[in-house]
Motif scaffolding. Structure first.
Motif, PDB file in Angstrom:
ATOM      1  N   UNK A 168      35.107  13.998  33.901  1.00 33.51           N
ATOM      2  CA  UNK A 168      33.996  13.772  34.672  1.00 33.51           C
ATOM      3  C   UNK A 168      34.418  13.182  35.975  1.00 33.51           C
ATOM      4  N   UNK A 169      33.742  13.766  37.210  1.00 37.43           N
ATOM      5  CA  UNK A 169      34.258  13.589  38.582  1.00 37.43           C
ATOM      6  C   UNK A 169      33.698  12.096  38.873  1.00 37.43           C
ATOM      7  N   UNK A 170      32.999  11.341  38.112  1.00 35.94           N
ATOM      8  CA  UNK A 170      32.868   9.993  38.215  1.00 35.94           C
ATOM      9  C   UNK A 170      33.767   9.033  37.965  1.00 35.94           C
ATOM     10  N   UNK A 171      34.545   9.530  36.988  1.00 35.77           N
ATOM     11  CA  UNK A 171      35.750   8.683  36.469  1.00 35.77           C
ATOM     12  C   UNK A 171      37.181   8.932  37.201  1.00 35.77           C
ATOM     13  N   UNK A 172      37.061   9.068  38.715  1.00 32.32           N
ATOM     14  CA  UNK A 172      38.136   9.398  39.182  1.00 32.32           C
ATOM     15  C   UNK A 172      38.677   8.367  40.465  1.00 32.32           C
ATOM     16  N   UNK A 173      39.946   8.233  40.670  1.00 36.53           N
ATOM     17  CA  UNK A 173      40.550   7.400  41.660  1.00 36.53           C
ATOM     18  C   UNK A 173      41.178   8.215  42.695  1.00 36.53           C
ATOM     19  N   UNK A 174      40.750   8.330  43.767  1.00 39.72           N
ATOM     20  CA  UNK A 174      41.561   8.997  44.911  1.00 39.72           C
ATOM     21  C   UNK A 174      41.702  10.653  44.460  1.00 39.72           C
ATOM     22  N   UNK A 175      40.697  11.062  43.717  1.00 36.18           N
ATOM     23  CA  UNK A 175      40.607  12.585  43.252  1.00 36.18           C
ATOM     24  C   UNK A 175      41.476  12.791  42.154  1.00 36.18           C
ATOM     25  N   UNK A 176      41.973  11.855  41.469  1.00 40.47           N
ATOM     26  CA  UNK A 176      42.833  11.992  40.158  1.00 40.47           C
ATOM     27  C   UNK A 176      41.992  11.327  39.168  1.00 40.47           C
ATOM     28  N   UNK A 177      41.841  12.077  37.879  1.00 39.65           N
ATOM     29  CA  UNK A 177      41.257  11.402  36.809  1.00 39.65           C
ATOM     30  C   UNK A 177      41.993  10.112  36.401  1.00 39.65           C
ATOM     31  N   UNK A 178      41.048   8.973  35.905  1.00 35.72           N
ATOM     32  CA  UNK A 178      41.567   7.892  35.755  1.00 35.72           C
ATOM     33  C   UNK A 178      42.351   7.661  34.377  1.00 35.72           C
ATOM     34  N   UNK A 179      43.666   7.243  34.290  1.00 28.88           N
ATOM     35  CA  UNK A 179      44.166   7.030  32.966  1.00 28.88           C
ATOM     36  C   UNK A 179      43.839   6.657  31.915  1.00 28.88           C
ATOM     37  N   UNK A 180      43.020   5.280  32.038  1.00 25.66           N
ATOM     38  CA  UNK A 180      42.090   4.937  30.917  1.00 25.66           C
ATOM     39  C   UNK A 180      40.965   5.691  30.570  1.00 25.66           C
ATOM     40  N   UNK A 181      40.396   6.472  31.394  1.00 22.71           N
ATOM     41  CA  UNK A 181      39.233   7.276  30.951  1.00 22.71           C
ATOM     42  C   UNK A 181      39.760   8.283  30.388  1.00 22.71           C
ATOM     43  N   UNK A 182      40.787   8.868  30.555  1.00 23.77           N
ATOM     44  CA  UNK A 182      41.701   9.837  29.576  1.00 23.77           C
ATOM     45  C   UNK A 182      42.044   9.274  28.384  1.00 23.77           C
ATOM     46  N   UNK A 183      42.653   8.385  28.313  1.00 25.20           N
ATOM     47  CA  UNK A 183      42.919   7.645  26.966  1.00 25.20           C
ATOM     48  C   UNK A 183      41.611   7.431  26.153  1.00 25.20           C
ATOM     49  N   UNK A 184      40.799   6.920  26.811  1.00 24.82           N
ATOM     50  CA  UNK A 184      39.380   6.675  25.806  1.00 24.82           C
ATOM     51  C   UNK A 184      38.743   8.062  25.416  1.00 24.82           C
ATOM     52  N   UNK A 185      38.905   9.168  26.227  1.00 23.29           N
ATOM     53  CA  UNK A 185      38.606  10.312  25.795  1.00 23.29           C
ATOM     54  C   UNK A 185      39.267  10.955  24.472  1.00 23.29           C
ATOM     55  N   UNK A 186      40.266  10.718  24.760  1.00 22.86           N
ATOM     56  CA  UNK A 186      41.403  11.187  23.595  1.00 22.86           C
ATOM     57  C   UNK A 186      41.152  10.137  22.346  1.00 22.86           C
TER      58      UNK A 186
ATOM     59  N   UNK B  60      32.901   1.690  46.188  1.00 28.62           N
ATOM     60  CA  UNK B  60      33.337   3.010  45.991  1.00 28.62           C
ATOM     61  C   UNK B  60      34.134   3.508  47.000  1.00 28.62           C
ATOM     62  N   UNK B  61      33.603   3.163  48.547  1.00 28.43           N
ATOM     63  CA  UNK B  61      34.398   3.873  49.469  1.00 28.43           C
ATOM     64  C   UNK B  61      35.021   2.653  50.398  1.00 28.43           C
ATOM     65  N   UNK B  62      36.305   2.601  50.699  1.00 28.89           N
ATOM     66  CA  UNK B  62      36.964   1.904  51.530  1.00 28.89           C
ATOM     67  C   UNK B  62      37.918   2.554  52.422  1.00 28.89           C
ATOM     68  N   UNK B  63      38.306   2.027  53.447  1.00 34.55           N
ATOM     69  CA  UNK B  63      39.028   2.961  54.498  1.00 34.55           C
ATOM     70  C   UNK B  63      40.140   3.692  53.720  1.00 34.55           C
ATOM     71  N   UNK B  64      39.998   5.146  53.808  1.00 37.19           N
ATOM     72  CA  UNK B  64      40.968   5.951  53.290  1.00 37.19           C
ATOM     73  C   UNK B  64      41.220   6.182  51.808  1.00 37.19           C
ATOM     74  N   UNK B  65      40.112   5.593  51.206  1.00 39.40           N
ATOM     75  CA  UNK B  65      40.080   5.670  49.613  1.00 39.40           C
ATOM     76  C   UNK B  65      38.690   5.461  49.073  1.00 39.40           C
ATOM     77  N   UNK B  66      38.487   6.644  48.274  1.00 36.91           N
ATOM     78  CA  UNK B  66      37.123   7.145  47.837  1.00 36.91           C
ATOM     79  C   UNK B  66      37.512   7.080  46.076  1.00 36.91           C
ATOM     80  N   UNK B  67      36.711   5.865  45.615  1.00 37.53           N
ATOM     81  CA  UNK B  67      37.025   5.476  44.130  1.00 37.53           C
ATOM     82  C   UNK B  67      35.681   5.700  43.345  1.00 37.53           C
ATOM     83  N   UNK B  68      35.216   6.718  42.801  1.00 38.16           N
ATOM     84  CA  UNK B  68      33.932   7.087  42.104  1.00 38.16           C
ATOM     85  C   UNK B  68      33.882   6.133  40.931  1.00 38.16           C
ATOM     86  N   UNK B  69      35.126   5.786  40.304  1.00 32.22           N
ATOM     87  CA  UNK B  69      35.097   5.147  39.096  1.00 32.22           C
ATOM     88  C   UNK B  69      34.389   3.521  39.536  1.00 32.22           C
TER      89      UNK B  69
END
Lengths: 281, 281
Positions: free
Chosen positions: A39-57, A150-159
């Protein structure tokens, strides 16, 4: 194109959303692999969040071992390559079903590559606290802790849209370029959509805060190499208290611990991760 | 029977002994499985020590990924069933070889059962310490710390013959039935045979002390469910300082952390384990 708007969910889809939809297998192929959608909502700076992936697994593991083992008790995963948002698959291999616990191997593949591999020990989680040397931190009230944007200078964190993370102002000096130098972030976390926490969600919570290294003035990305989570209790409803601490940085790697308490002040999960890091020369 | 005494090693076998012999694959079968021999010296109360098994698996992983990745960096394992002393086999699957790290899955089987499964991230370990929030404990000198005996009433621990464990007297009250109640053991540890520590040995060291719960007056066996070790530096020669701490006991499980420093006071490894425990009602 004329057709139903993709923004209008069908009634049967409207029941589950947010975290539950983002971690749900959608199909099983002929080889037994589970289809999932990162899910694109569970991203940090364009990468899937590691905790989200652990929860999915963890969810895939719990579903495979059967209902006698209802929760993830100990989940550990090694991160091989960063998957893209979108379709992926999970292979689950049940390793053992015992009297009190069962274990499953879980492998996440995306784009033709193995991305994450881990093992999850599943079981019941019930019984009193007998010893506790991990006291809950004292925090200002939730409303007195600013929510991370969600947005700060230089960083987009949908998480930070799906999780409401409100940090203790004492650990927010880095926002103004004045980190405390203690290497610790702490605050209140809850699902933005009102979903209550459960053991599966805790697998995500142990990796949901910004890197504790922000409080040391190190603002780079810290890609998770390994993440282990122990679930210690079924959390009560309400906001969680999450504290992330940088224990040690050496040899280009960060050792970070994370503890999570429920709204009653009970420790409900502890995480430990090793991540890559670049520090100022 | 007339023949050479099995107690007389051939010259080429005499070079490697102790820990190195106890973790060495002895053969590879036609399916690629490695034959290993689980050493009776690395037992605690009739069970193979979990740290020893992690080190054995780490060695197999490092050998498989190739010399560009010389050390175990992060190793995690789930313990499915306790193997008997004697012959066993290890299956290693290389999951990825990247620019700086490589990962391998390792599975230990004995008596027809899967006993331990884990993943090891391997790589180089070099670079300075940039942040350290895990200060080395102050201990009396090594000679002022009593060595733990192999035999004590009701307990036979061969492990304490191959590892010289000298504990801080302040954490030894449990020997006389007077635990401090702090849930912490600490002391000096070195190989009894003079072998110097290395990164592989550190995988064993994070689970080598008696359970920290002895210092809480809980003397039962605490079978490891999951053990994760991060290796943070190549240790200098000399004795190691090892500290094991009970963080939390609830729901019949113990969360225990272990940190290891080398003779120069540098943190070299950190372990975290979840174990089963029975506490007084």
């Amino acid at each position: 194109m004329i057709g139903p708007s993709p923004a209008t969910p069908r009634p049967e889809e409207a029941v589950i959303a947010g975290f539950d939809a983002a971690t749900a297998p959608t199909a099983t192929d002929v080889h037994g692999s589970l289809a999932v959608h990162l899910d694109k909502d569970w991203q940090v700076g364009g990468k899937q969040n590691g905790g989200y992936l652990l929860a999915l697994l963890g969810r895939c593991a719990v579903a495979a071992v059967g209902e006698q083992y209802p929760y993830p008790v100990a989940a550990s995963a090694h991160y091989l390559s960063a998957p893209e948002q979108g379709p992926a698959e999970v292979d689950v291999t049940v390793l053992r079903t015992g009297r009190g616990t069962a274990q499953a191997r879980v492998v996440l593949r995306a784009g033709g590559r193995a991305c994450v591999e881990g093992v999850v020990t599943c079981g019941a989680i019930e019984g009193d606290v007998w010893w506790d040397d991990v006291p809950v931190p004292e925090l200002p009230s939730e409303q007195d802790c600013p929510r991370l944007p969600v947005d700060s200078p230089g960083l987009h964190v949908p998480l930070l849209g799906v999780l409401a993370e409100r940090l203790d102002p004492a650990t927010l000096g880095w926002v103004d370029g004045k980190p405390s130098g203690r290497g610790e972030l702490r605050g209140w976390v809850r699902f933005d959509d009102g979903r209550e926490p459960d053991p599966l969600a805790l697998l995500a919570m142990v990796d949901c805060l910004p890197p504790a290294t922000f409080d040391l003035g190190v603002y780079g990305w810290v890609p998770t190499l390994e993440l282990t989570c122990y679930v210690r209790a079924v959390p009560a409803p309400g906001p969680l208290v999450v504290r992330q601490r940088a224990r040690h940085i050496a040899a280009g790697r960060l050792d970070e611990e994370c503890d999570v308490w429920d709204s009653t002040g009970r420790l409900v999960a502890s995480g430990h991760q090793l991540a890559g890091i670049r520090v100022p020369g």
